[in-house]
Design a protein around this motif. Structure first.
Motif, PDB file in Angstrom:
ATOM      1  N   ASP A  43       0.803  -1.224   0.000  1.00 37.27           N
ATOM      2  CA  ASP A  43       0.000   0.000   0.000  1.00 37.27           C
ATOM      3  C   ASP A  43       0.835   1.273   0.000  1.00 37.27           C
ATOM      4  O   ASP A  43       0.419   2.290  -0.545  1.00 37.27           O
ATOM      5  CB  ASP A  43      -0.928   0.016   1.220  1.00 37.27           C
ATOM      6  N   ALA A  44       2.000   1.234   0.624  1.00 34.53           N
ATOM      7  CA  ALA A  44       2.790   2.456   0.763  1.00 34.53           C
ATOM      8  C   ALA A  44       4.136   2.341   0.065  1.00 34.53           C
ATOM      9  O   ALA A  44       4.430   3.060  -0.878  1.00 34.53           O
ATOM     10  CB  ALA A  44       2.988   2.790   2.251  1.00 34.53           C
ATOM     11  N   GLY A  45       4.957   1.419   0.516  1.00 40.03           N
ATOM     12  CA  GLY A  45       6.304   1.324  -0.025  1.00 40.03           C
ATOM     13  C   GLY A  45       7.167   2.474   0.490  1.00 40.03           C
ATOM     14  O   GLY A  45       6.801   3.197   1.420  1.00 40.03           O
ATOM     15  N   TYR A  46       8.302   2.638  -0.130  1.00 42.78           N
ATOM     16  CA  TYR A  46       9.229   3.702   0.255  1.00 42.78           C
ATOM     17  C   TYR A  46       8.999   4.876  -0.685  1.00 42.78           C
ATOM     18  O   TYR A  46       9.119   4.747  -1.897  1.00 42.78           O
ATOM     19  CB  TYR A  46      10.671   3.199   0.156  1.00 42.78           C
ATOM     20  N   ALA A  47       8.665   6.031  -0.097  1.00 46.31           N
ATOM     21  CA  ALA A  47       8.199   7.155  -0.908  1.00 46.31           C
ATOM     22  C   ALA A  47       9.271   8.215  -1.114  1.00 46.31           C
ATOM     23  O   ALA A  47      10.089   8.492  -0.226  1.00 46.31           O
ATOM     24  CB  ALA A  47       6.971   7.786  -0.253  1.00 46.31           C
ATOM     25  N   PHE A  48       9.256   8.794  -2.313  1.00 47.99           N
ATOM     26  CA  PHE A  48      10.035   9.984  -2.626  1.00 47.99           C
ATOM     27  C   PHE A  48       9.104  10.904  -3.384  1.00 47.99           C
ATOM     28  O   PHE A  48       8.770  10.634  -4.546  1.00 47.99           O
ATOM     29  CB  PHE A  48      11.270   9.649  -3.463  1.00 47.99           C
ATOM     30  N   TYR A  53       8.239   3.217  -4.079  1.00 51.33           N
ATOM     31  CA  TYR A  53       9.087   2.118  -4.517  1.00 51.33           C
ATOM     32  C   TYR A  53       8.904   0.929  -3.581  1.00 51.33           C
ATOM     33  O   TYR A  53       9.001   1.065  -2.353  1.00 51.33           O
ATOM     34  CB  TYR A  53      10.552   2.559  -4.551  1.00 51.33           C
ATOM     35  N   LYS A  54       8.637  -0.234  -4.153  1.00 49.61           N
ATOM     36  CA  LYS A  54       8.353  -1.426  -3.352  1.00 49.61           C
ATOM     37  C   LYS A  54       9.627  -2.107  -2.856  1.00 49.61           C
ATOM     38  O   LYS A  54       9.597  -2.889  -1.922  1.00 49.61           O
ATOM     39  CB  LYS A  54       7.527  -2.425  -4.180  1.00 49.61           C
ATOM     40  N   MET A  55      10.753  -1.856  -3.520  1.00 46.60           N
ATOM     41  CA  MET A  55      12.068  -2.361  -3.123  1.00 46.60           C
ATOM     42  C   MET A  55      12.180  -3.883  -3.185  1.00 46.60           C
ATOM     43  O   MET A  55      12.768  -4.507  -2.312  1.00 46.60           O
ATOM     44  CB  MET A  55      12.456  -1.860  -1.726  1.00 46.60           C
ATOM     45  N   PHE A  56      11.598  -4.458  -4.206  1.00 49.57           N
ATOM     46  CA  PHE A  56      11.909  -5.848  -4.528  1.00 49.57           C
ATOM     47  C   PHE A  56      11.813  -6.018  -6.037  1.00 49.57           C
ATOM     48  O   PHE A  56      11.208  -5.212  -6.738  1.00 49.57           O
ATOM     49  CB  PHE A  56      10.996  -6.837  -3.790  1.00 49.57           C
ATOM     50  N   GLN A  57      12.438  -7.059  -6.524  1.00 49.24           N
ATOM     51  CA  GLN A  57      12.406  -7.370  -7.958  1.00 49.24           C
ATOM     52  C   GLN A  57      12.417  -8.889  -8.104  1.00 49.24           C
ATOM     53  O   GLN A  57      12.774  -9.612  -7.168  1.00 49.24           O
ATOM     54  CB  GLN A  57      13.607  -6.758  -8.676  1.00 49.24           C
ATOM     55  N   VAL A 160      17.769   6.672 -16.015  1.00 48.74           N
ATOM     56  CA  VAL A 160      18.228   5.598 -15.135  1.00 48.74           C
ATOM     57  C   VAL A 160      18.892   6.190 -13.895  1.00 48.74           C
ATOM     58  O   VAL A 160      18.658   5.754 -12.766  1.00 48.74           O
ATOM     59  CB  VAL A 160      19.204   4.665 -15.877  1.00 48.74           C
ATOM     60  N   CYS A 161      19.718   7.209 -14.105  1.00 43.03           N
ATOM     61  CA  CYS A 161      20.402   7.862 -12.996  1.00 43.03           C
ATOM     62  C   CYS A 161      19.400   8.570 -12.079  1.00 43.03           C
ATOM     63  O   CYS A 161      19.504   8.489 -10.854  1.00 43.03           O
ATOM     64  CB  CYS A 161      21.439   8.854 -13.519  1.00 43.03           C
ATOM     65  N   ASP A 162      18.423   9.257 -12.666  1.00 44.36           N
ATOM     66  CA  ASP A 162      17.395   9.927 -11.859  1.00 44.36           C
ATOM     67  C   ASP A 162      16.609   8.921 -11.030  1.00 44.36           C
ATOM     68  O   ASP A 162      16.291   9.171  -9.856  1.00 44.36           O
ATOM     69  CB  ASP A 162      16.437  10.702 -12.766  1.00 44.36           C
ATOM     70  N   ASN A 163      16.272   7.786 -11.634  1.00 42.59           N
ATOM     71  CA  ASN A 163      15.540   6.757 -10.917  1.00 42.59           C
ATOM     72  C   ASN A 163      16.348   6.238  -9.733  1.00 42.59           C
ATOM     73  O   ASN A 163      15.818   6.034  -8.635  1.00 42.59           O
ATOM     74  CB  ASN A 163      15.180   5.615 -11.866  1.00 42.59           C
ATOM     75  N   LYS A 167      15.145   6.441  -5.851  1.00 42.99           N
ATOM     76  CA  LYS A 167      14.961   5.151  -5.165  1.00 42.99           C
ATOM     77  C   LYS A 167      15.877   5.044  -3.943  1.00 42.99           C
ATOM     78  O   LYS A 167      15.455   4.577  -2.879  1.00 42.99           O
ATOM     79  CB  LYS A 167      15.234   4.028  -6.172  1.00 42.99           C
ATOM     80  N   TYR A 168      17.117   5.461  -4.104  1.00 42.83           N
ATOM     81  CA  TYR A 168      18.081   5.417  -3.001  1.00 42.83           C
ATOM     82  C   TYR A 168      17.636   6.348  -1.877  1.00 42.83           C
ATOM     83  O   TYR A 168      17.660   5.979  -0.697  1.00 42.83           O
ATOM     84  CB  TYR A 168      19.461   5.812  -3.522  1.00 42.83           C
ATOM     85  N   TYR A 169      17.230   7.550  -2.227  1.00 40.60           N
ATOM     86  CA  TYR A 169      16.764   8.533  -1.243  1.00 40.60           C
ATOM     87  C   TYR A 169      15.523   7.999  -0.508  1.00 40.60           C
ATOM     88  O   TYR A 169      15.395   8.143   0.717  1.00 40.60           O
ATOM     89  CB  TYR A 169      16.444   9.846  -1.948  1.00 40.60           C
ATOM     90  N   ALA A 170      14.613   7.380  -1.255  1.00 45.05           N
ATOM     91  CA  ALA A 170      13.394   6.843  -0.648  1.00 45.05           C
ATOM     92  C   ALA A 170      13.713   5.764   0.380  1.00 45.05           C
ATOM     93  O   ALA A 170      13.082   5.699   1.444  1.00 45.05           O
ATOM     94  CB  ALA A 170      12.478   6.282  -1.732  1.00 45.05           C
ATOM     95  N   TYR A 171      14.699   4.930   0.087  1.00 45.54           N
ATOM     96  CA  TYR A 171      15.007   3.808   0.978  1.00 45.54           C
ATOM     97  C   TYR A 171      15.855   4.231   2.183  1.00 45.54           C
ATOM     98  O   TYR A 171      15.563   3.850   3.316  1.00 45.54           O
ATOM     99  CB  TYR A 171      15.734   2.713   0.203  1.00 45.54           C
ATOM    100  N   TYR A 172      16.878   5.037   1.948  1.00 45.18           N
ATOM    101  CA  TYR A 172      17.806   5.385   3.016  1.00 45.18           C
ATOM    102  C   TYR A 172      17.501   6.721   3.695  1.00 45.18           C
ATOM    103  O   TYR A 172      18.027   7.005   4.771  1.00 45.18           O
ATOM    104  CB  TYR A 172      19.241   5.417   2.485  1.00 45.18           C
ATOM    105  N   GLY A 173      16.690   7.560   3.062  1.00 50.42           N
ATOM    106  CA  GLY A 173      16.367   8.840   3.673  1.00 50.42           C
ATOM    107  C   GLY A 173      17.416   9.907   3.474  1.00 50.42           C
ATOM    108  O   GLY A 173      17.285  11.018   3.998  1.00 50.42           O
TER     109      GLY A 173
END
Length: 240
Positions: A43-48, A53-57, A160-163, A167-173
Motif C-alpha cells: 500500500d505504501a512502499g518507500y516514498a520519494f 518504490y516497493k524495493m523488490f524485484q 536511469v540515474c534519476d531513478n 529510489k536510493y533517497y526513498a530507501y535510506y532517507g
C-alpha cells in the motif's frame, strides 16, 4: 539479499505469455502472512515525493517451456529469483514458500527448494547483462500518455540515474553523494521487449551494459533493480 526458488511442479503449469503480474501476485500473497510488512510494501512502499518504490524485484521463470496459442507451458523444474535490499522481505518470502509452497492459480507446488544468498557487489565498475528488461519512461500528467525511452536516446541513461537517485533517497532517507553511470556495450533492436502488464503495455530492453559508481550504490541496484517497475518484473541484471 537474494532468494532462489527451485520449483518442481506435480503437473504442467500453463500461464499467459505475459505472466509478470501473476508472479507479483504470488509474492504479495506470500508476504500477506506477515500483514504489517505486506500492507506497508503493497500500500505504501518507500516514498520519494509522489513516487513509491516497493524495493523488490523478480526474474522471469527459468526452465524448459513450450509456447502455443499465446500460452507458455512449463513441465519440469522451474527457477525463480527474487532480490531486495530489505532483508525482511526476502526472509518472510523464504519462510512463506518453505511452509506453504507456491500456488500458480489452482495448481499447488509443494516441492519448493528455498535457497538464501547474500551476494554483494564489491567493485566500482561492472559489465552486466539484463536478466529482465530495463525500462525508463515519462508520463504526461495531463494526457496520461507514457513515453518509453530507448537506449539510443541520451535521456535513457539520464532517466536511469534519476531513478537511482529517487529510489536510493526513498530507501535510506539521504541522497546519494554521487551519480551512477550506465553505458551500452551491446544493445540491438533484438533486445527490445514489449509486454502487456494487466491493461498497459510496457517497453523494456535487454542487452549488455557497463555500470559504474560507488560500490555501495551498485550493490543497492543489484538488490533493488535498475530503472523503473522493478516490482513488476523489470530491471534485474547479472554480472558478466
Amino acid at each position: 539479499m537474494q532468494l532462489l526458488l527451485y520449483i518442481k511442479p506435480e503437473k504442467p503449469i500453463v500461464l499467459p505469455i505475459n505472466y509478470q503480474h501473476i508472479l507479483q501476485s504470488i509474492l504479495y500473497r506470500t508476504l500477506a502472512y506477515s500483514s504489517d510488512l505486506s500492507d506497508f510494501i503493497h500500500d505504501a512502499g518507500y516514498a520519494f515525493g509522489d513516487r513509491q518504490y516497493k524495493m523488490f524485484q523478480f526474474s522471469l521463470l527459468e526452465g524448459k517451456y513450450q509456447v502455443c496459442q499465446k500460452k507458455i507451458r512449463f513441465e519440469e523444474y522451474l527457477i525463480l529469483e527474487i532480490r531486495s535490499p530489505e532483508n525482511r522481505v526476502i526472509q518472510m518470502l523464504a519462510q512463506g514458500f518453505r511452509e506453504r509452497g507456491i500456488w500458480f492459480g489452482d495448481i499447488h507446488c509443494g516441492d519448493v527448494e528455498v535457497e538464501l544468498r547474500d551476494y554483494t557487489i564489491e567493485a566500482p565498475e561492472l559489465e552486466i547483462r539484463m536478466k529482465t528488461p530495463i525500462t525508463v519512461y515519462s508520463t504526461d500528467r495531463e494526457s496520461g500518455s507514457t513515453y518509453f525511452y530507448a537506449p539510443d536516446d541520451e535521456l535513457f541513461y539520464a532517466k536511469v540515474c534519476d531513478n537511482f537517485f529517487r529510489k536510493y533517497y526513498a530507501y535510506y532517507g539521504v541522497p546519494p553523494a554521487s551519480e551512477i553511470i550506465l553505458q551500452p556495450i551491446c544493445v540491438t533492436e533484438k533486445d527490445k521487449f514489449v509486454t502487456r502488464y494487466k491493461q498497459s503495455y510496457i517497453t523494456g530492453w535487454y542487452g549488455v551494459y557497463r555500470l559504474s559508481g560507488k560500490r555501495k550504490y551498485l550493490d543497492f541496484l543489484y538488490q533493488a533493480g535498475l530503472g523503473g517497475k522493478n516490482s513488476q518484473g523489470f530491471g534485474m541484471f547479472q554480472l558478466l
